[in-house]
Each structure stands twice: as C-alpha cells, then as structure tokens.
Write an enzyme that holds these catalytic residues in place. Structure first.
Site, PDB file in Angstrom:
ATOM      1  N   TYR A  62      10.396  -6.791  15.934  1.00  0.00           N
ATOM      2  CA  TYR A  62       8.975  -6.627  16.242  1.00  0.00           C
ATOM      3  C   TYR A  62       8.750  -5.737  17.466  1.00  0.00           C
ATOM      4  CZ  TYR A  62       7.476  -9.440  12.391  1.00  0.00           C
ATOM      5  OH  TYR A  62       7.231  -9.856  11.112  1.00  0.00           O
ATOM      6  N   ARG A  65       9.107  -2.195  16.531  1.00  0.00           N
ATOM      7  CA  ARG A  65       7.908  -1.763  15.790  1.00  0.00           C
ATOM      8  C   ARG A  65       6.709  -1.625  16.723  1.00  0.00           C
ATOM      9  NH1 ARG A  65       7.291  -5.883  11.260  1.00  0.00           N
ATOM     10  NH2 ARG A  65       5.488  -4.639  10.665  1.00  0.00           N
ATOM     11  N   ASN A  98      -1.384  -4.454   6.577  1.00  0.00           N
ATOM     12  CA  ASN A  98      -0.650  -3.883   7.718  1.00  0.00           C
ATOM     13  C   ASN A  98      -1.044  -4.576   9.014  1.00  0.00           C
ATOM     14  OD1 ASN A  98       0.280  -2.191   5.792  1.00  0.00           O
ATOM     15  ND2 ASN A  98      -0.974  -0.437   6.401  1.00  0.00           N
ATOM     16  N   HIS A 115      -2.460 -10.006   7.237  1.00  0.00           N
ATOM     17  CA  HIS A 115      -1.165 -10.476   7.743  1.00  0.00           C
ATOM     18  C   HIS A 115      -1.089 -10.465   9.267  1.00  0.00           C
ATOM     19  CE1 HIS A 115       0.761  -9.465   3.552  1.00  0.00           C
ATOM     20  NE2 HIS A 115       0.000 -10.543   3.528  1.00  0.00           N
ATOM     21  N   CYS A 145       7.151 -19.916  25.890  1.00  0.00           N
ATOM     22  CA  CYS A 145       5.800 -20.423  26.152  1.00  0.00           C
ATOM     23  C   CYS A 145       5.763 -21.098  27.528  1.00  0.00           C
ATOM     24  CB  CYS A 145       5.403 -21.402  25.057  1.00  0.00           C
ATOM     25  SG  CYS A 145       3.792 -22.142  25.333  1.00  0.00           S
ATOM     26  N   ASN A 215      -0.435   5.375  -4.873  1.00  0.00           N
ATOM     27  CA  ASN A 215       0.871   4.925  -4.368  1.00  0.00           C
ATOM     28  C   ASN A 215       1.924   5.978  -4.677  1.00  0.00           C
ATOM     29  OD1 ASN A 215       1.866   2.480  -3.019  1.00  0.00           O
ATOM     30  ND2 ASN A 215       3.351   2.422  -4.682  1.00  0.00           N
ATOM     31  N   GLU A 217       5.211   5.594  -5.273  1.00  0.00           N
ATOM     32  CA  GLU A 217       6.070   5.229  -6.405  1.00  0.00           C
ATOM     33  C   GLU A 217       5.341   4.231  -7.307  1.00  0.00           C
ATOM     34  OE1 GLU A 217      10.210   4.659  -4.142  1.00  0.00           O
ATOM     35  OE2 GLU A 217       8.372   4.426  -3.017  1.00  0.00           O
ATOM     36  N   ALA A 233      -0.904   9.064   0.192  1.00  0.00           N
ATOM     37  CA  ALA A 233      -2.272   8.638   0.503  1.00  0.00           C
ATOM     38  C   ALA A 233      -3.012   9.720   1.294  1.00  0.00           C
ATOM     39  CB  ALA A 233      -2.241   7.333   1.292  1.00  0.00           C
TER      40      ALA A 233
HETATM   41  C1  BJW Z   1       3.167   5.490  -0.117  1.00  0.00           C
HETATM   42  C2  BJW Z   1       3.443   6.420   0.836  1.00  0.00           C
HETATM   43  C3  BJW Z   1       2.487   7.302   1.096  1.00  0.00           C
HETATM   44  C4  BJW Z   1       5.207   5.103   0.689  1.00  0.00           C
HETATM   45  N1  BJW Z   1       1.316   7.231   0.409  1.00  0.00           N
HETATM   46  N2  BJW Z   1       2.091   5.330  -0.833  1.00  0.00           N
HETATM   47  C5  BJW Z   1       8.823 -17.926  -4.089  1.00  0.00           C
HETATM   48  C6  BJW Z   1       9.333 -18.550  -2.967  1.00  0.00           C
HETATM   49  C7  BJW Z   1       8.623 -18.559  -1.736  1.00  0.00           C
HETATM   50  C8  BJW Z   1       7.410 -17.949  -1.632  1.00  0.00           C
HETATM   51  C9  BJW Z   1       6.929 -17.304  -2.749  1.00  0.00           C
HETATM   52  C10 BJW Z   1       7.609 -17.309  -3.966  1.00  0.00           C
HETATM   53  N3  BJW Z   1       6.867 -16.616  -4.875  1.00  0.00           N
HETATM   54  C11 BJW Z   1       5.763 -16.188  -4.276  1.00  0.00           C
HETATM   55  C12 BJW Z   1       5.777 -16.589  -2.985  1.00  0.00           C
HETATM   56  C13 BJW Z   1       4.744 -16.330  -1.978  1.00  0.00           C
HETATM   57  C14 BJW Z   1       5.110 -15.182  -1.047  1.00  0.00           C
HETATM   58  C15 BJW Z   1       5.479 -13.952  -1.868  1.00  0.00           C
HETATM   59  O1  BJW Z   1       4.623 -13.245  -2.358  1.00  0.00           O
HETATM   60  N4  BJW Z   1       6.759 -13.670  -2.030  1.00  0.00           N
HETATM   61  C16 BJW Z   1       7.213 -12.551  -2.886  1.00  0.00           C
HETATM   62  C17 BJW Z   1       8.172 -11.669  -2.113  1.00  0.00           C
HETATM   63  C18 BJW Z   1       7.816 -13.150  -4.123  1.00  0.00           C
HETATM   64  N5  BJW Z   1       3.923 -14.966  -0.237  1.00  0.00           N
HETATM   65  C19 BJW Z   1       3.710 -15.661   0.856  1.00  0.00           C
HETATM   66  O2  BJW Z   1       4.534 -16.446   1.290  1.00  0.00           O
HETATM   67  C20 BJW Z   1       2.363 -15.454   1.498  1.00  0.00           C
HETATM   68  N6  BJW Z   1       1.786 -16.726   1.736  1.00  0.00           N
HETATM   69  C21 BJW Z   1       1.447 -17.535   0.727  1.00  0.00           C
HETATM   70  O3  BJW Z   1       1.541 -17.195  -0.442  1.00  0.00           O
HETATM   71  O4  BJW Z   1       0.983 -18.756   1.122  1.00  0.00           O
HETATM   72  C22 BJW Z   1       0.969 -19.801   0.129  1.00  0.00           C
HETATM   73  C23 BJW Z   1       2.386 -20.333   0.016  1.00  0.00           C
HETATM   74  C24 BJW Z   1       2.871 -21.121   1.024  1.00  0.00           C
HETATM   75  C25 BJW Z   1       4.143 -21.632   0.919  1.00  0.00           C
HETATM   76  C26 BJW Z   1       4.973 -21.310  -0.181  1.00  0.00           C
HETATM   77  C27 BJW Z   1       4.465 -20.486  -1.166  1.00  0.00           C
HETATM   78  C28 BJW Z   1       3.172 -19.990  -1.080  1.00  0.00           C
HETATM   79  C29 BJW Z   1       2.513 -14.778   2.854  1.00  0.00           C
HETATM   80  C30 BJW Z   1       3.022 -13.369   2.689  1.00  0.00           C
HETATM   81  C31 BJW Z   1       3.217 -12.755   4.065  1.00  0.00           C
HETATM   82  C32 BJW Z   1       3.896 -11.388   3.967  1.00  0.00           C
HETATM   83  N7  BJW Z   1       4.264 -10.992   5.283  1.00  0.00           N
HETATM   84  C33 BJW Z   1       4.785  -9.658   5.494  1.00  0.00           C
HETATM   85  C34 BJW Z   1       5.152  -9.510   6.991  1.00  0.00           C
HETATM   86  C35 BJW Z   1       3.896  -9.384   7.836  1.00  0.00           C
HETATM   87  C36 BJW Z   1       4.198  -9.151   9.270  1.00  0.00           C
HETATM   88  C37 BJW Z   1       4.920  -7.840   9.501  1.00  0.00           C
HETATM   89  O5  BJW Z   1       4.397  -6.755   9.248  1.00  0.00           O
HETATM   90  O6  BJW Z   1       6.053  -7.923   9.962  1.00  0.00           O
HETATM   91  O7  BJW Z   1       3.797  -8.682   5.138  1.00  0.00           O
HETATM   92  S1  BJW Z   1       6.151  -9.239   4.416  1.00  0.00           S
HETATM   93  C38 BJW Z   1       5.681  -7.579   4.159  1.00  0.00           C
HETATM   94  O8  BJW Z   1       5.280  -7.319   2.765  1.00  0.00           O
HETATM   95  C39 BJW Z   1       4.401  -7.378   5.005  1.00  0.00           C
HETATM   96  C40 BJW Z   1       3.581  -6.495   4.116  1.00  0.00           C
HETATM   97  O9  BJW Z   1       2.230  -6.557   4.490  1.00  0.00           O
HETATM   98  C41 BJW Z   1       3.864  -7.061   2.739  1.00  0.00           C
HETATM   99  C42 BJW Z   1       3.515  -6.158   1.608  1.00  0.00           C
HETATM  100  O10 BJW Z   1       4.207  -4.967   1.664  1.00  0.00           O
HETATM  101  P1  BJW Z   1       3.486  -3.611   1.248  1.00  0.00           P
HETATM  102  O11 BJW Z   1       2.393  -3.304   2.161  1.00  0.00           O
HETATM  103  O12 BJW Z   1       3.172  -3.654  -0.178  1.00  0.00           O
HETATM  104  O13 BJW Z   1       4.648  -2.551   1.574  1.00  0.00           O
HETATM  105  P2  BJW Z   1       5.913  -2.114   0.704  1.00  0.00           P
HETATM  106  O14 BJW Z   1       6.882  -1.540   1.653  1.00  0.00           O
HETATM  107  O15 BJW Z   1       6.378  -3.181  -0.189  1.00  0.00           O
HETATM  108  O16 BJW Z   1       5.342  -0.962  -0.242  1.00  0.00           O
HETATM  109  C43 BJW Z   1       4.897   0.275   0.280  1.00  0.00           C
HETATM  110  C44 BJW Z   1       4.506   1.166  -0.871  1.00  0.00           C
HETATM  111  O17 BJW Z   1       3.946   2.336  -0.325  1.00  0.00           O
HETATM  112  C45 BJW Z   1       5.699   1.599  -1.745  1.00  0.00           C
HETATM  113  O18 BJW Z   1       5.428   1.281  -3.097  1.00  0.00           O
HETATM  114  C46 BJW Z   1       5.770   3.115  -1.571  1.00  0.00           C
HETATM  115  O19 BJW Z   1       6.036   3.828  -2.771  1.00  0.00           O
HETATM  116  C47 BJW Z   1       4.394   3.442  -1.082  1.00  0.00           C
HETATM  117  N8  BJW Z   1       4.321   4.606  -0.190  1.00  0.00           N
HETATM  118  N9  BJW Z   1       4.730   6.161   1.335  1.00  0.00           N
HETATM  119  C48 BJW Z   1       1.154   6.248  -0.530  1.00  0.00           C
HETATM  120  N10 BJW Z   1       2.635   8.293   2.017  1.00  0.00           N
END
Ligand code: BJW
Length: 241
Positions: A62, A65, A98, A115, A145, A215, A217, A233
């Site tokens: 972090y 970042r 983000n 997030h 803390c 997007n 990809e 984008a």
């Molecule tokens: C371009 C480009 C350009 C490149 N132009 N495009 C099984 C077990 C346990 C949990 C789960 C489970 N199944 C589902 C869950 C729930 C879980 C989840 O979804 N997991 C999956 C991985 C399966 N979700 C959660 O846990 C969420 N909470 C929740 O559901 O609560 C209820 C619950 C509680 C308890 C148990 C279960 C459910 C919380 C999710 C929090 C995600 N946190 C993060 C970190 C945030 C802090 C930080 O930044 O450090 O959020 S993880 C990370 O992924 C971050 C992002 O916001 C998030 C999404 O990523 P994003 O933005 O889509 O980025 P990328 O990198 O994946 O994609 C980028 C894209 O851009 C690519 O496709 C490129 O092609 C493209 N790109 N350049 C346009 N120039």
C-alpha cells in the site's frame, strides 16, 4: 466504428470504473499483463487473512502504491467523465472500484468510492473507537494504533469484507430509477471479476439500461453488455462521450 453514447436530455447514466481507467496514469491494474505487485495475487495482499499473516508485506504494497498515486495525474478518461458530470449533474452517477482518488483530482465532485480510498488509515481492531483518518504517510514499518496498540490498516475494502451499505443503497436507488427514464450503464477498465461490482451491469440491464463496456481486453462479464469497445479508455471515452 465508434458511436456517441445515446444521451438525451432526460437520460440517466451510471458509470462504473475500474483499475484500467487509471492505467494510462501509470497505476498498474490488478489482473492481466504485469499483475499489480511482483506477480503476487490480489487475494494475498488485499484480504484480512493476508494482513493477519504479514502486515508488513501488505503495508509495503500500500505504501508503494500511495507513493505512486501521489506522483500520478488524472488522464483523458478521468477528465472526459468529469466534464460530462458538469453537463449531466445528478443524472450521472459515477462509481469507482479504484482507491486512487483520481476522479476527484480530475474534477468529478460526486464519486462513490466502492472500495474505499488509499489515503485513509484506520485501526485493524473493529472494536477500537479510533476513526478512519486521511493519511498521506508512506510508512517504513507497520504503524500502530495509539489507542489500542493494534496495527493500523489502510481504509480500503478487502476480499470478504462488506461494502458500505449507504453506497450500495445509493446505487440500487439510481438503478431502480432507471426504469422510469432512458438509462445507460457504462463500465470502463474493469475485468468484471470481483463482486458485487461485476454484478451491477446485470441489475442495470434488468432495469432496462443500454449497457456499454470500454475495456482493453475481454472482460469476464462481457456477455452482459450490448456494446463493447476494446481499447484504451483515454482514447475511447473522449470519443463516445
Ligand atoms: C484498460 C486499460 C486501459 C487495462 N483502458 N481498460 C468465494 C470466496 C470468497 C469470496 C467470494 C467468493 N466468490 C465471490 C466472493 C466475493 C468476493 C469476490 O468477488 N471474489 C472474486 C475474486 C471471486 N468479493 C468480495 O469479497 C467483496 N465483498 C463482498 O462480496 O462482501 C460480501 C461477502 C462477504 C464475505 C464473503 C463473501 C461475500 C469485496 C471485494 C473487495 C475487492 N477489493 C479490491 C482491493 C481494494 C483495495 C485496493 O485497491 O487495494 O478491489 S481487490 C481488486 O479487484 C480491487 C479492485 O477494485 C477490484 C476489481 O478490479 P478491477 O478494477 O476490475 O481491475 P482488474 O485489474 O481486474 O481489471 C482491469 C481491466 O482494465 C483489465 O480487464 C484490462 O484489460 C483493462 N485495462 N488498461 C481500458 N488503458
């Protein structure tokens, strides 16, 4: 061929952005080419379990970042959305996964930060009364803390943690309202791999929205979009908005 979004004077627009919109500002994405940090999976660095196992590793992730975001500037994609918000006012809802705050720095005034924000620090002990505070510090070691002596942690939403319920309600209400007027849902730079954000397009579609994806990809939830633009984008947003 690139068409302008169908935005009439009564159209509502929900925009959901992800890491890809900030890629052109020099902020690495989580998945896809390059991965975010030394190839380590997001689940290891962005989960309560990962933090419990190695808080020093997570804080290094972090703090690197934080330093990078401080050096970064909003790009043409962020700016195009900020300009559109001025034109559309409350008919536009901008939600981002983000934590970099670049939409605010581009001039967007109302942004739902699903997030959290990387410049927030809070106590890792859920029972501690210390509030989350704005914090630009880049720590050389795990900060503790001053109230309860437990490790502090970044004020972001990790895997397995719930998103703020007021933010979710705001989005649900906006989508519900979409049934009463022309409605467009636009996702930008997100892989569609993480819930609940990845599901929002399906709720919007069920409310009658025209769904559009920009997007680089192929996204995991691409089947839910009516129109897909593969590209950067920063190139595509100024053209379609
Ligand atoms: C371009 C480009 C350009 C490149 N132009 N495009 C099984 C077990 C346990 C949990 C789960 C489970 N199944 C589902 C869950 C729930 C879980 C989840 O979804 N997991 C999956 C991985 C399966 N979700 C959660 O846990 C969420 N909470 C929740 O559901 O609560 C209820 C619950 C509680 C308890 C148990 C279960 C459910 C919380 C999710 C929090 C995600 N946190 C993060 C970190 C945030 C802090 C930080 O930044 O450090 O959020 S993880 C990370 O992924 C971050 C992002 O916001 C998030 C999404 O990523 P994003 O933005 O889509 O980025 P990328 O990198 O994946 O994609 C980028 C894209 O851009 C690519 O496709 C490129 O092609 C493209 N790109 N350049 C346009 N120039």
């Amino acid at each position: 061929m690139i068409d302008k979004l169908p935005l009439g004077s009564d159209t509502a627009l929900m925009v959901l952005t992800g890491a890809g919109i900030s890629a052109e500002s020099g902020i690495p994405t989580f998945r896809g080419d390059g991965g975010m940090w030394n190839g380590l999976p997001a689940e290891l660095l962005a989960s309560p379990e990962g933090f419990e196992r190695d808080p020093g590793l997570v804080w290094r992730f972090y703090c690197e970042r934080r330093a990078n975001v401080k050096r970064s500037m909003p790009n043409a994609g962020h700016r195009a959305l900020a300009k559109l918000q001025i034109e559309m006012g409350s008919r536009l809802l901008l939600a981002t996964q983000n934590v970099d705050g670049l939409h605010f720095r581009a001039g967007s005034v109302k942004v739902v930060e699903l997030h959290g924000n990387i410049f927030l620090t809070k106590c890792s002990n859920p029972n501690c009364f210390r509030k989350a505070v704005t914090d630009f510090e880049v720590y050389p070691k795990v900060p503790m803390c001053s109230e309860c002596r437990n490790p502090l942690r970044p004020g972001v939403v990790w895997f397995g943690e719930n998103l703020d319920k007021f933010m979710i309600h705001r989005i649900q209400d906006f989508i519900k309202d979409g049934k009463r007027r022309p409605f467009v849902f636009l996702a930008v730079g997100t892989q569609g791999a993480v819930e609940p954000a990845s599901m929002m397009v399906r709720f919007a579609k069920a409310a009658g929205a025209t769904t559009v994806l920009v997007n680089l990809e192929k996204a995991d939830n691409e089947d839910a979009f009516d129109v897909v633009y593969h590209g950067k984008a920063g190139d595509i947003l100024p053209a379609i908005l």
